[in-house]
Design a protein around this motif. Structure first.
Motif, mmCIF file in Angstrom:
data_model
loop_
_atom_site.group_PDB
_atom_site.id
_atom_site.type_symbol
_atom_site.label_atom_id
_atom_site.label_comp_id
_atom_site.label_asym_id
_atom_site.label_seq_id
_atom_site.Cartn_x
_atom_site.Cartn_y
_atom_site.Cartn_z
ATOM 1 N N TRP A 197 -25.675 42.360 -27.768
ATOM 2 C CA TRP A 197 -26.002 43.719 -27.252
ATOM 3 C C TRP A 197 -27.432 44.152 -27.562
ATOM 4 N N ALA A 198 -27.712 44.063 -29.133
ATOM 5 C CA ALA A 198 -28.945 44.288 -29.405
ATOM 6 C C ALA A 198 -30.258 43.510 -28.888
ATOM 7 N N ALA A 199 -29.706 42.430 -28.779
ATOM 8 C CA ALA A 199 -30.685 41.151 -28.247
ATOM 9 C C ALA A 199 -30.756 41.156 -26.679
ATOM 10 N N THR A 212 -21.143 34.487 -28.650
ATOM 11 C CA THR A 212 -19.997 33.813 -29.700
ATOM 12 C C THR A 212 -20.129 34.355 -31.019
ATOM 13 N N LEU A 213 -21.436 34.624 -31.518
ATOM 14 C CA LEU A 213 -21.618 34.978 -33.138
ATOM 15 C C LEU A 213 -21.032 36.423 -33.297
ATOM 16 N N THR A 235 -15.755 26.290 -37.660
ATOM 17 C CA THR A 235 -15.782 25.337 -36.484
ATOM 18 C C THR A 235 -17.044 25.447 -36.175
ATOM 19 N N LEU A 281 -24.218 31.271 -26.894
ATOM 20 C CA LEU A 281 -24.068 31.133 -28.554
ATOM 21 C C LEU A 281 -24.419 32.437 -29.136
ATOM 22 N N THR A 282 -25.011 33.339 -28.666
ATOM 23 C CA THR A 282 -25.402 34.549 -29.483
ATOM 24 C C THR A 282 -24.002 35.351 -29.160
ATOM 25 N N TRP A 288 -14.955 27.314 -30.898
ATOM 26 C CA TRP A 288 -15.602 28.428 -31.711
ATOM 27 C C TRP A 288 -15.201 29.652 -31.426
ATOM 28 N N TYR A 302 -31.158 44.005 -35.229
ATOM 29 C CA TYR A 302 -29.904 44.619 -35.963
ATOM 30 C C TYR A 302 -29.401 43.870 -37.060
ATOM 31 N N GLU A 323 -22.010 42.836 -30.980
ATOM 32 C CA GLU A 323 -23.015 43.723 -31.202
ATOM 33 C C GLU A 323 -24.391 43.125 -31.252
ATOM 34 N N LEU A 324 -24.529 42.009 -32.043
ATOM 35 C CA LEU A 324 -25.813 41.136 -32.163
ATOM 36 C C LEU A 324 -26.410 40.865 -30.773
ATOM 37 N N TRP A 357 -26.593 28.813 -22.293
ATOM 38 C CA TRP A 357 -26.448 28.254 -23.435
ATOM 39 C C TRP A 357 -26.761 29.117 -24.603
ATOM 40 N N GLN A 358 -28.105 29.610 -24.745
ATOM 41 C CA GLN A 358 -28.569 30.335 -25.909
ATOM 42 C C GLN A 358 -27.734 31.700 -25.764
#
Lengths: 249, 268
Positions: free
Chosen positions: B162-164, B155-156, A80, B152-153, B32, A70, B159-160, B148-149
């Motif tokens: 969900w797609a992953a 947090t970015l 940050t 982080l995903t 973040w 995607y 939609e990113l 953790w992984q």
């Protein structure tokens, strides 16, 4: 079997029905472009497709174990949050260095691995997003107005890169765009969206369909020719829509 | 056995370290994801939990944990529904604190203890408290390491994620739970008013020197640990309140770190 299909899908966002009775499927290897004016539900359709939005009616069927890549419209990374390109590519699953480098190479930015995401230019950033999307060798690549913020040569180069990637990986591509002239001719199929599917078909057919012209006017019909591929220059064999050319005001 | 824990300064230091080790990685996500007010609201709700626990004669820890969790869940549920979040959180954070203070005032015999809940009472930490703090901290660190992984995903971008194949709502819940736990175990150390400081200041101080999220979390834990040791020694020396002294030390590290980053940027 279709990679993803949507049957009689209706989706609401913020209490407003954005999509109504959408029937849609994408087959392996296909390139499909969704065009439509702002607020026509293009991004909503993609969000429903990846599962980020729950439909109020109808359903989305994804092939089990479907690998999706995607590329979002834009991605804001909070200042940050420190993040190198290499680290970004390892989310959410760890990717080996070899895989990361291969993906960056394929996306056309092989030298960026150690840079901070916040220090990239717009074009570099979109290519890193593309690298991340193709890292897991996806069956379906989703692009949500992925060239927003790039200039004309930049977005043309980006879409050429997509076509190359598609050629190498053989994945299906579903992209959302309002940059009709850049996108449409590369597609197997174009869907014109405005809350519902207005019309769909091969690029030339849609460009001359009255529903499409009602939404975009005739001006873009001329712009479409700008990025038409040499090898599919067939002006005679058209759609079977009965379209009149009186639309030129 | 465990005779070395008889020293109150050692117990206080260990309690502080337990809190900062859990607060550092969680605090990074608070920074973040711009959840600073979220941390405040959750922490302030805990004082209401303390009051209720005292009134009902149940464990203060359980009361604080329950109220913090209820507040965190309420705020989580409200987020992303089109409210003006900072206003909403401001309302909830401060009214929870005000209701908590009023509720405590009705319990006449604990009135004198109020300060210790607001600002912590780390020098009075017992062996039992220490065990609870470290157990809670270990739980939080374990939870965050495990997710953790995915965290982080999410947090970015939603939609990113969900797609992953990552459900960002579930990850938000993980953070909510971790936040309530940290608040509950940190009350004794820094008190409800300054918990958010321990979440935010160490990561903020670590930011200029981190190139990856992992570096930032580890640096934040180290800075937090230094702040605990320096703050407690300072408190002993100056006879100042321990919890606020720890936060002061952290704030000084923040200033030093940013000055350091400035110098680094100016140097050719």
């Amino acid at each position: 079997m279709s990679l993803v299909s949507m049957a009689d899908l209706s989706v609401a966002q913020g209490g407003r029905t954005v999509l109504q009775h959408v029937n849609f499927a994408i087959e392996p290897g296909e390139i499909v472009t969704i065009v439509g004016p702002n607020g026509s539900g293009k991004s909503t359709l993609l969000k429903a497709l990846v599962g980020a939005l729950t439909p109020v009616q109808g359903r989305v069927t994804r092939q089990s174990g479907l690998r999706m890549g995607y590329v979002p419209q834009r991605l804001h990374i909070d200042p940050t949050l420190p993040m190198t390109v290499a680290r970004f590519l390892s989310l959410p699953r760890h990717a080996t260095r070899a895989r990361r480098d291969a993906a960056l190479e394929r996306a056309g930015v092989p030298e960026l691995a150690d840079r901070q995401m916040s220090g990239l230019s717009g074009g570099q950033f979109q290519r890193v997003l593309l690298a991340r999307a193709i890292l897991d060798d996806p069956q379906l690549l989703l692009l949500d107005e992925a060239t927003q913020g790039l200039d004309q040569p930049g977005s043309a180069a980006f879409y050429r890169r997509i076509e190359e990637v598609r050629g190498e990986l053989g994945c299906a591509v579903l992209m959302v765009s309002h940059e009709l002239h850049v996108v449409m001719s590369a597609s197997d199929r174009v869907i014109c969206l405005n809350g519902h599917i207005c019309c769909e078909g091969q690029p030339e057919a849609v460009a001359s369909a009255p529903e499409y012209r009602a939404l975009f006017g005739t001006g873009t019909g001329g712009a479409l020719a700008l990025y038409r591929h040499e090898h599919d220059h067939q002006h005679d064999e058209h759609c079977d829509h009965d379209h009149s050319h009186e639309a030129a005001e | 056995m465990m005779a070395f824990l008889d020293d109150f300064m050692l117990r206080a230091t260990l309690a502080g370290l337990g809190v900062v080790f859990a607060a550092a990685p969680l605090g990074c996500f608070v920074v973040w994801r711009r959840m600073a007010y979220f941390g405040d609201a959750t922490a302030h709700a805990a004082i209401l939990g303390v009051a209720m626990a005292l009134a009902l004669s149940i464990s203060v820890l359980a009361g604080a944990l329950a109220m913090a969790l209820i507040m965190a869940l309420a705020v989580s549920g409200l987020s992303g529904r089109g409210y003006a979040m900072d206003t909403m959180l401001g309302v909830m954070a401060h009214s929870a604190l005000a209701f908590g203070l009023v509720a405590v005032s009705f319990l006449s015999d604990v009135r004198l203890d109020l300060m210790s809940y607001l600002f912590g009472d780390v020098l009075a930490v017992g062996k039992g408290d220490l065990a609870i703090i470290w157990a809670g901290a270990a739980l939080v660190v374990g939870l965050i390491l495990w997710r953790w992984q995915a965290l982080l995903t999410a947090t970015l971008s939603d939609e990113l994620a969900w797609a992953a194949g990552v459900n960002p709502r579930r990850e938000q819940m993980v953070l909510t739970l971790a936040l309530a736990l940290v608040v509950a175990v940190a009350i004794k150390v820094v008190g409800v008013l300054l918990i958010a400081a321990m979440l935010i200041i160490p990561p903020a101080a670590a930011r200029p020197f981190a190139r990856t999220p992992e570096q930032m979390a580890i640096l934040a834990a180290m800075i937090g640990a230094l702040a605990v040791v320096a703050g407690l020694q300072g408190a002993l020396l100056l006879d100042s309140p321990a919890g606020p002294s720890i936060v002061c030390a952290a704030a000084l590290f923040f200033v030093l770190s940013n000055l350091g980053a400035l110098v680094k940027a100016v140097k050719p």
